[in-house]
Every structure is written in C-alpha cells, then in structure tokens.
Design a protein around this motif. Structure first.
Motif, mmCIF file in Angstrom:
data_model
loop_
_atom_site.group_PDB
_atom_site.id
_atom_site.type_symbol
_atom_site.label_atom_id
_atom_site.label_comp_id
_atom_site.label_asym_id
_atom_site.label_seq_id
_atom_site.Cartn_x
_atom_site.Cartn_y
_atom_site.Cartn_z
ATOM 1 N N THR A 139 0.846 -1.191 0.000
ATOM 2 C CA THR A 139 0.000 0.000 0.000
ATOM 3 C C THR A 139 0.888 1.250 0.000
ATOM 4 O O THR A 139 2.102 1.159 0.154
ATOM 5 N N LYS A 142 0.454 3.152 5.803
ATOM 6 C CA LYS A 142 0.163 2.117 6.799
ATOM 7 C C LYS A 142 -1.315 2.133 7.176
ATOM 8 O O LYS A 142 -1.898 3.197 7.341
ATOM 9 N N ASP A 151 2.942 -6.062 8.080
ATOM 10 C CA ASP A 151 1.495 -6.270 7.946
ATOM 11 C C ASP A 151 0.701 -4.993 7.641
ATOM 12 O O ASP A 151 -0.244 -5.038 6.853
ATOM 13 N N ILE A 153 1.349 -2.581 5.719
ATOM 14 C CA ILE A 153 1.485 -2.081 4.342
ATOM 15 C C ILE A 153 1.328 -3.192 3.297
ATOM 16 O O ILE A 153 1.563 -2.967 2.119
ATOM 17 N N PHE A 154 0.910 -4.398 3.738
ATOM 18 C CA PHE A 154 0.715 -5.495 2.790
ATOM 19 C C PHE A 154 -0.765 -5.816 2.665
ATOM 20 O O PHE A 154 -1.413 -6.188 3.630
ATOM 21 N N GLN A 155 -1.279 -5.665 1.437
ATOM 22 C CA GLN A 155 -2.675 -5.969 1.145
ATOM 23 C C GLN A 155 -2.724 -7.194 0.245
ATOM 24 O O GLN A 155 -2.302 -7.143 -0.901
ATOM 25 N N GLN A 161 -8.414 -5.107 2.812
ATOM 26 C CA GLN A 161 -7.723 -4.774 4.048
ATOM 27 C C GLN A 161 -6.262 -5.235 3.979
ATOM 28 O O GLN A 161 -5.929 -6.182 3.265
ATOM 29 N N THR A 162 -5.420 -4.550 4.761
ATOM 30 C CA THR A 162 -4.056 -5.043 4.956
ATOM 31 C C THR A 162 -4.104 -6.165 5.996
ATOM 32 O O THR A 162 -5.109 -6.335 6.699
#
Length: 190
Positions: A139, A142, A151, A153-155, A161-162
């Motif tokens: 993403t 944050k 977690d 910034i990871f979708q 949702q991340t």
C-alpha cells in the motif's frame, strides 16, 4: 508428540499455536532453556529455516521446526527478501523497515509483492520443508494496528484490508505462514 518451534518471536509463536492441533505439544525456545541467538546467516529464506532447525537439533536434541519469512517486492528484484527483518538496519525495527520500503516505492505504480514463508521440520533425524506464499501489493501508507512486521502495508490480492486490519483467523486462512503451517500439520497428521 512434542515439537520445538525455534523462534523468539512471540507473535509468530502465537500465530502458529493457533494452527497446531492440540495433540501436538508445542515447546518454545524458552521451554527448552535456549536463550541464545540462533544463527541466520544463509542468503535464502529456505537456508535460514534449515539452519535454525538444525541448530536446535544439534545443540538441544529436540525434534523441531523453524521458519523464515521474507517480503519479496517484484520491482525490487525480490528484496527485501531474506533481509526483511534488517531492511533498514540491524535494529530490526518494523517501522523503520516499512518507512524505507514506502520511500523506495514512492511514486511507483508496480507495487506487486509476496510474502514467502519456509518451514523446515526435523523429525526423527529427517528434514522436510514446507512453503507458503501469499501474493499482494504494498500500500502507499500504513493501515491497521494488528499483526506485526510489514502487515500494515501489505494488502493480499482479493482483499480490501491489509494484514494489520484483519483478525488473526482471517490472516491465517489466507496468509503465507498459515499455508506453510497447514502443510506441516497435514504432514504430521499423516
């Protein structure tokens, strides 16, 4: 059956404990009196998982498993990868790591990435590896307070949702570590 999970990361321990069936007693490093840093000097995620498991088997004698996880960003040729925890330096600070990654991807459209977990199991003096991958994107900022590491910034693909916005059961059902642990559990149950 008793197995040692060779990690000092309490978040990982909690995540994995929620996936392991109750007939398997999961021991932590603290439970076996291991308070030293386990070497992670290999240049691959697989290599680090194997090295950590072998260290526990060699020094403590327990059947065990260890994991290593990396965030692999397509545009960065798979980096930070094996160096994910130390991406912004030896302090291993998750916020510093995320901030550096966001800076390095600033203004870039291709934000494709994947989390990769490898679990190395040593059981009855034989070694087995299990790999879980979760594809997604980084993403631009944050989001979320749950989870750990990258977690926020990871979708994951197919989700709005991340990982840091998901509860643990949702993350485990689609996540890299959950996939690898499920393979481990299937193997142990067979």
């Amino acid at each position: 059956m008793e197995l040692v999970f060779a990690t000092n990361n309490l978040n990982k321990l909690k995540e994995v404990q929620s996936l392991i069936p109750s007939h398997i007693k999961l021991l932590s490093l603290k439970d076996i009196g291991c308070f030293e840093d386990i070497p992670e000097t290999q240049n691959t995620i697989e290599g680090n998982a194997i090295q950590k498991a072998q260290f526990i088997k060699d020094h403590y004698g327990y059947d065990c498993f260890a994991d290593d996880t990396g965030l692999e960003v397509e545009l960065l040729n798979g980096n930070p990868g094996v160096y994910s925890a130390r991406y912004a330096g030896e302090k291993r600070d998750a916020n510093d790591n995320m901030n550096l990654l966001l800076k390095n991807l600033n203004g870039i459209d291709n934000r494709n990435a994947q989390f990769k977990t490898v679990i190395s199991l040593i059981l009855n003096n034989k070694q087995y590896n299990f790999t879980g991958i979760c594809e997604g994107k980084i993403t631009t900022s944050k989001h979320g307070e749950k989870g750990f590491g990258y977690d926020p910034i990871f979708q994951p693909n197919g989700h709005k949702q991340t990982f840091a916005e998901m509860d643990l059961s949702a993350k485990n059902s689609i996540g890299h570590r959950g996939k690898a642990v499920n393979q481990l559990v299937e193997f142990l149950n067979s």
